[in-house]
Design an enzyme around this catalytic site. Structure first.
Site, PDB file in Angstrom:
ATOM      1  N   THR A 175       0.885  -1.180   0.000  1.00 22.42           N
ATOM      2  CA  THR A 175       0.000   0.000   0.000  1.00 22.42           C
ATOM      3  C   THR A 175       0.911   1.213   0.000  1.00 22.42           C
ATOM      4  O   THR A 175       1.999   1.182   0.569  1.00 22.42           O
ATOM      5  CB  THR A 175      -0.891   0.046   1.253  1.00 22.42           C
ATOM      6  OG1 THR A 175      -0.040   0.122   2.385  1.00 22.42           O
ATOM      7  CG2 THR A 175      -1.785  -1.163   1.349  1.00 22.42           C
ATOM      8  N   GLU A 209      -5.941  -3.839  -0.741  1.00 18.18           N
ATOM      9  CA  GLU A 209      -6.383  -5.015   0.009  1.00 18.18           C
ATOM     10  C   GLU A 209      -7.615  -5.680  -0.589  1.00 18.18           C
ATOM     11  O   GLU A 209      -8.000  -6.769  -0.163  1.00 18.18           O
ATOM     12  CB  GLU A 209      -6.699  -4.613   1.462  1.00 18.18           C
ATOM     13  CG  GLU A 209      -5.487  -4.197   2.289  1.00 18.18           C
ATOM     14  CD  GLU A 209      -5.138  -2.719   2.141  1.00 18.18           C
ATOM     15  OE1 GLU A 209      -5.505  -2.115   1.117  1.00 18.18           O
ATOM     16  OE2 GLU A 209      -4.487  -2.188   3.055  1.00 18.18           O
ATOM     17  N   LYS A 269     -13.770  15.965  12.948  1.00 19.25           N
ATOM     18  CA  LYS A 269     -14.691  15.735  14.061  1.00 19.25           C
ATOM     19  C   LYS A 269     -14.920  17.055  14.772  1.00 19.25           C
ATOM     20  O   LYS A 269     -14.089  17.513  15.530  1.00 19.25           O
ATOM     21  CB  LYS A 269     -14.124  14.665  14.989  1.00 19.25           C
ATOM     22  CG  LYS A 269     -14.075  13.332  14.276  1.00 19.25           C
ATOM     23  CD  LYS A 269     -13.632  12.196  15.134  1.00 19.25           C
ATOM     24  CE  LYS A 269     -13.764  10.905  14.322  1.00 19.25           C
ATOM     25  NZ  LYS A 269     -12.647  10.017  14.415  1.00 19.25           N
ATOM     26  N   TRP A 298     -19.548  14.758  12.446  1.00 22.24           N
ATOM     27  CA  TRP A 298     -18.532  14.530  11.430  1.00 22.24           C
ATOM     28  C   TRP A 298     -18.743  15.445  10.224  1.00 22.24           C
ATOM     29  O   TRP A 298     -19.863  15.573   9.720  1.00 22.24           O
ATOM     30  CB  TRP A 298     -18.572  13.085  10.945  1.00 22.24           C
ATOM     31  CG  TRP A 298     -18.056  12.112  11.958  1.00 22.24           C
ATOM     32  CD1 TRP A 298     -17.598  12.395  13.213  1.00 22.24           C
ATOM     33  CD2 TRP A 298     -17.949  10.702  11.796  1.00 22.24           C
ATOM     34  NE1 TRP A 298     -17.224  11.251  13.852  1.00 22.24           N
ATOM     35  CE2 TRP A 298     -17.425  10.191  13.000  1.00 22.24           C
ATOM     36  CE3 TRP A 298     -18.238   9.815  10.756  1.00 22.24           C
ATOM     37  CZ2 TRP A 298     -17.177   8.835  13.198  1.00 22.24           C
ATOM     38  CZ3 TRP A 298     -18.001   8.468  10.955  1.00 22.24           C
ATOM     39  CH2 TRP A 298     -17.473   7.983  12.155  1.00 22.24           C
TER      40      TRP A 298
HETATM   41  P1  ADP Z   1      -3.325   3.770  -0.120  1.00 24.08           P
HETATM   42  O1  ADP Z   1      -4.150   3.273   1.033  1.00 24.08           O
HETATM   43  O2  ADP Z   1      -1.906   3.693   0.146  1.00 24.08           O
HETATM   44  O3  ADP Z   1      -3.793   5.070  -0.708  1.00 24.08           O
HETATM   45  P2  ADP Z   1      -4.755   2.265  -2.100  1.00 24.08           P
HETATM   46  O4  ADP Z   1      -4.408   2.545  -3.468  1.00 24.08           O
HETATM   47  O5  ADP Z   1      -5.043   0.891  -1.691  1.00 24.08           O
HETATM   48  O6  ADP Z   1      -3.531   2.730  -1.263  1.00 24.08           O
HETATM   49  O7  ADP Z   1      -5.937   3.249  -1.745  1.00 24.08           O
HETATM   50  C1  ADP Z   1      -7.211   2.835  -1.377  1.00 24.08           C
HETATM   51  C2  ADP Z   1      -8.006   3.992  -0.850  1.00 24.08           C
HETATM   52  O8  ADP Z   1      -8.281   4.952  -1.885  1.00 24.08           O
HETATM   53  C3  ADP Z   1      -9.359   3.604  -0.342  1.00 24.08           C
HETATM   54  O9  ADP Z   1      -9.300   3.083   0.958  1.00 24.08           O
HETATM   55  C4  ADP Z   1     -10.118   4.921  -0.409  1.00 24.08           C
HETATM   56  O10 ADP Z   1      -9.867   5.735   0.729  1.00 24.08           O
HETATM   57  C5  ADP Z   1      -9.526   5.590  -1.625  1.00 24.08           C
HETATM   58  N1  ADP Z   1     -10.436   5.402  -2.761  1.00 24.08           N
HETATM   59  C6  ADP Z   1     -10.359   4.499  -3.744  1.00 24.08           C
HETATM   60  N2  ADP Z   1     -11.370   4.645  -4.617  1.00 24.08           N
HETATM   61  C7  ADP Z   1     -12.125   5.667  -4.180  1.00 24.08           C
HETATM   62  C8  ADP Z   1     -13.324   6.306  -4.627  1.00 24.08           C
HETATM   63  N3  ADP Z   1     -13.936   5.928  -5.756  1.00 24.08           N
HETATM   64  N4  ADP Z   1     -13.824   7.325  -3.889  1.00 24.08           N
HETATM   65  C9  ADP Z   1     -13.218   7.719  -2.760  1.00 24.08           C
HETATM   66  N5  ADP Z   1     -12.078   7.175  -2.288  1.00 24.08           N
HETATM   67  C10 ADP Z   1     -11.542   6.159  -2.976  1.00 24.08           C
END
Ligand code: ADP
Length: 550
Positions: A184, A331, A439, A444
């Site tokens: 990640t 994940e 918060k 929120w």
């Molecule tokens: P990192 O956690 O390092 O950024 P990832 O590429 O796995 O790596 O990112 C996943 C995260 O990206 C998700 O948990 C979410 O917060 C965000 N995300 C992915 N797609 C969307 C979406 N369509 N809208 C909002 N947030 C998104």
């Protein structure tokens, strides 16, 4: 009683061999690091991947070994996808845009034995080399003509391939064998390794080719703007040979002009990428006045990986491109939900259907979702109640490589760290990351919604909202803006936001900056912003007023 059907394991090599047999002439076009545009087909991809499989074995790569790549989206990187996993080794795609210390941490943690790198990363590899504990072999992904200046002792990729036959019998093994390892990007802490399997990869690829998945088909020419080093480029390198889609790989050039030219000349019908990529793309069209409507064949385009500003989605729509969102994370394979409307939504207004496409989307078959509150109680899917999104399914992680971090609970529910609502049809709306939500006085405020509203203002190029400490409300939103041309008046900007958000959500202050920090995958780096503004004194705090929340 067991069924009497064959137990052929789901293996990545079968995707390649299927395409080589039934879509042999379908093209794979890549912008190489040497600058040329190169044309392959699934036939030549298979030939070269088989040659690489021989070369890897000759190099001493054994099943389970990690082979790291530091590479852009090119035909050679795609060959690693098939050859490394195909022989039962693990392709460890590394994001070269990370800081060197993070790269050292990741490659050492993964225990990679081999590093295969693009020539653009020669200096990076030379610097990293003394810090890498387990790497025995370095391979430069290029031909003999471009080996000058590569770190000493590096092998030449094209020479390795040239010495091997184009036939290879892919081994057959357990479909649960590890195939890829991707960390990640660390938006929310130390990078953690997600270890994909052949089975998870194939099931995910099959779903991408469903109409209600990404609808990937042999009729598509896909411009792949998601890096192969980021979450397997959302699975598209696997879905494409499955259905015979043409693949267009932009190499190191992800700027708006290069992407536009490739989309135009290669007749791309589908593309996918993070919002920043599309901002550059639209910027190019705006600046040059390019006639995208007649020059492009782009039909569908996914904006994902982080919240997509509605203004961006609308601009894409105005070009006649059906823009929609998908949600997922490293994940979760990564694609878990896709924003397709249902037949019952046909009767809705255009605006309401557009809003649906701007949501995270509905789960593909195989993905189960639920929301929980702070005490772990399961919440209603009423489209209103926010909670932490949990997922489970055959392409959701069962634990991180090396046993770090928090994996799923005993029932398989993995906590995503995203705050969302889910409506009765399963439409997920991501309102924030748990760590980014503001918060204020026990309520929120969604930083994503505020950013989205700010980005509708014509003088806002990019916006980020972070919570800063407030003595009465604990936290209040601060809006950080990269202006487009002259900076807008602060009061006028706050006034503008009242059309979109509740008054008590309005940011207590606005600061203007030249640029915002992004992660290596182009996402807003809220952690950095939060640190930078941790001591920020809001105007009403300085003057002793009660604050904008009242
Ligand atoms: P990192 O956690 O390092 O950024 P990832 O590429 O796995 O790596 O990112 C996943 C995260 O990206 C998700 O948990 C979410 O917060 C965000 N995300 C992915 N797609 C969307 C979406 N369509 N809208 C909002 N947030 C998104």
């Amino acid at each position: 009683m067991l069924g009497l059907m064959q137990e052929r394991p789901l293996l990545i090599s079968s995707l390649l061999e299927h395409a080589a047999c039934y879509h042999a002439d379908r093209e794979i076009v890549s912008r190489t690091c040497e600058g040329r545009l190169r044309r392959d087909t699934y036939r030549t991809l298979a030939h070269r991947s088989r040659q690489l499989a021989h070369a890897l074995i000759r190099m001493g790569v054994k099943p389970g070994d990690r082979v790291a790549s530091l590479a852009w989206n090119t035909h050679r990187h795609l060959e690693l996808y098939y050859a490394v996993s195909g022989i039962g080794a693990v392709l460890h795609t590394v994001n070269p845009r990370l800081f060197p210390e993070q790269l050292t941490y990741i490659i050492n943690h993964a225990g990679a034995k081999v590093v295969m790198y693009d020539i653009t990363f020669d200096k990076l590899v030379a610097d990293l080399r003394p810090t890498l504990d387990h790497v025995k072999t370095y391979v430069a992904l290029t031909d003999a003509d471009h080996m000058a200046g590569m770190p000493e002792g590096s092998l030449c990729y094209e020479d390795l391939l040239a010495a091997e036959p184009t036939e290879f019998d892919w081994p057959v093994f357990d479909e649960n064998t590890a195939s890829g390892l991707c960390y990640t990007s660390g938006t929310t802490g130390n990078p953690k390794g997600v270890l994909y399997s052949h089975r998870s990869t194939l099931l995910h690829a099959m779903m991408l080719c469903q109409v209600d998945g990404l609808a990937l088909s042999s009729r598509d020419a896909t411009l792949l703007c998601v890096p192969l080093f980021h979450v397997n480029a959302w699975g598209v390198p696997y879905g494409s040979p499955l259905c015979g889609a043409k693949l267009v790989l932009p190499g190191p050039n992800l700027d708006g002009k290069s992407l536009y030219e490739l989309a135009k000349t290669e007749g791309c019908t589908f593309s996918l990428g993070v919002p920043t990529v599309w901002m550059g793309f639209l910027d190019h069209i705006e600046k040059t006045g390019a006639d995208a409507k007649s020059e492009l064949m782009m039909q569908r385009l996914i904006v994902g990986g982080s919240a997509a500003p509605k203004s961006l989605m609308r601009k894409l729509d105005d070009l006649g491109i059906h823009a929609f969102q998908a949600w997922g994370m490293s994940e979760t394979g990564p694609v878990a939900t896709v924003a397709h409307a249902l037949p019952k939504h046909d009767a809705l207004s255009e605006e309401a259907r557009f809003d649906l496409r701007c949501m995270g989307g509905r789960p593909m078959f195989g993905v189960e979702l639920r929301l929980i509150d702070d005490e772990g109680r399961v919440l209603a899917h009423d489209g209103d109640t926010p909670g932490e999104l949990q997922v489970r399914g055959p392409w959701v992680t069962s634990g991180y490589f090396g046993g770090e971090g928090t994996g799923p609970d005993a029932e398989g529910w993995f906590s995503t760290g995203d705050i969302a609502t889910v409506d009765p049809d399963g439409f997920v709306r991501i309102t924030d990351r748990a760590k980014d939500v503001i918060k204020s006085g026990g309520e929120w405020i969604s930083s994503i919604d505020l950013e989205d509203a700010a980005m509708r203002h014509p003088q806002v190029a990019e916006a980020a909202v972070v919570g800063v400490p407030h003595p009465r409300w604990q936290e209040r939103p601060l809006l950080v803006v990269v202006p487009k041309g002259d900076a807008p008046d602060k009061a006028a900007l706050r006034d503008f936001l009242t059309d979109y958000v509740a008054r008590w959500w309005l940011p207590d202050d606005v600061v203007f900056v030249d640029e915002l920090p992004h992660t290596a995958t182009g996402k807003l780096q809220k952690m950095v912003l939060r640190k930078a503004y941790a001591e920020y004194v809001l105007p009403d705090v300085a003057t002793g007023n009660r604050g904008a929340a009242e």
